[in-house]
Design an enzyme around this catalytic site. Sequence first.
Site, PDB file in Angstrom:
ATOM      1  N   HIS A  18       0.837  -1.204   0.000  1.00 42.06           N
ATOM      2  CA  HIS A  18       0.000   0.000   0.000  1.00 42.06           C
ATOM      3  C   HIS A  18       0.876   1.261   0.000  1.00 42.06           C
ATOM      4  O   HIS A  18       0.615   2.206  -0.742  1.00 42.06           O
ATOM      5  CB  HIS A  18      -0.902   0.042   1.245  1.00 42.06           C
ATOM      6  CG  HIS A  18      -1.942  -1.026   1.302  1.00 42.06           C
ATOM      7  ND1 HIS A  18      -2.108  -1.831   2.412  1.00 42.06           N
ATOM      8  CD2 HIS A  18      -2.874  -1.421   0.418  1.00 42.06           C
ATOM      9  CE1 HIS A  18      -3.101  -2.668   2.202  1.00 42.06           C
ATOM     10  NE2 HIS A  18      -3.582  -2.448   0.990  1.00 42.06           N
ATOM     11  N   LYS A  42     -17.242  -6.975   6.037  1.00 43.45           N
ATOM     12  CA  LYS A  42     -15.995  -7.529   6.561  1.00 43.45           C
ATOM     13  C   LYS A  42     -15.922  -7.309   8.064  1.00 43.45           C
ATOM     14  O   LYS A  42     -16.461  -6.348   8.587  1.00 43.45           O
ATOM     15  CB  LYS A  42     -14.781  -6.840   5.914  1.00 43.45           C
ATOM     16  CG  LYS A  42     -14.529  -7.223   4.476  1.00 43.45           C
ATOM     17  CD  LYS A  42     -13.239  -6.588   3.994  1.00 43.45           C
ATOM     18  CE  LYS A  42     -12.929  -6.984   2.566  1.00 43.45           C
ATOM     19  NZ  LYS A  42     -11.696  -6.360   2.091  1.00 43.45           N
ATOM     20  N   ARG A  90      -2.373  -6.557  -8.230  1.00 42.53           N
ATOM     21  CA  ARG A  90      -1.265  -7.441  -7.877  1.00 42.53           C
ATOM     22  C   ARG A  90      -1.117  -8.571  -8.878  1.00 42.53           C
ATOM     23  O   ARG A  90      -0.025  -9.002  -9.181  1.00 42.53           O
ATOM     24  CB  ARG A  90      -1.477  -8.044  -6.490  1.00 42.53           C
ATOM     25  CG  ARG A  90      -1.376  -7.047  -5.373  1.00 42.53           C
ATOM     26  CD  ARG A  90      -1.692  -7.721  -4.085  1.00 42.53           C
ATOM     27  NE  ARG A  90      -3.027  -8.308  -4.169  1.00 42.53           N
ATOM     28  CZ  ARG A  90      -3.889  -8.364  -3.196  1.00 42.53           C
ATOM     29  NH1 ARG A  90      -3.587  -7.892  -2.034  1.00 42.53           N
ATOM     30  NH2 ARG A  90      -5.078  -8.907  -3.359  1.00 42.53           N
ATOM     31  N   SER A 128      -3.034  -7.624   2.881  1.00 40.63           N
ATOM     32  CA  SER A 128      -3.313  -7.434   4.307  1.00 40.63           C
ATOM     33  C   SER A 128      -3.708  -8.746   4.972  1.00 40.63           C
ATOM     34  O   SER A 128      -3.298  -9.028   6.099  1.00 40.63           O
ATOM     35  CB  SER A 128      -4.435  -6.408   4.494  1.00 40.63           C
ATOM     36  OG  SER A 128      -4.008  -5.131   4.092  1.00 40.63           O
TER      37      SER A 128
END
Length: 159
Positions: A18, A42, A90, A128
């Site tokens: 990040h 979440k 990614r 994460s």
Amino acid sequence: MTRVGVYPGSFDPITKGHEDLIHRSLAFVDQLVVAVAVNVSKQPLFTLEERVALIQQTARDKAIAVQSFDGLLVDFARSVGATVIVRGLRAVSDFEYEFQMALMNRNLGPHIETIFLVPAFDLTYLSSSLVREVARFGGDVSALVSPAVQQALKRKFAK
């Protein structure tokens, strides 16, 4: 005219990946708002306030602001005067979801562009959730997160 961008995410927690994208985003915008999402679907490890504070400690630059938001990203982007949304890719697996979101955001906010940045090669695998998992079992995350985040993870998982 100041170019404002928004880099949204849950940042639970902020990683070196990040950080890489935050700093590289400044090549495209004058001011970057790191937008910490309230995601009701979440269960984050860190509270919203903790995530905002960790980003503020990690991404110290006068061109970077950190704010939380709830609701539609394009509405938040408009509220801060942003014309750019920054997203990270990614892997190919990220692309389909990100492409769909970018098209929806364009539909909702035609004057807000989405740009995709690829992280530094050595950070491509980083997420994460991976950091949380390694930290949960006492693994070394010092190369993956800032010292402030590493300490916060140790406190969360102290037994």
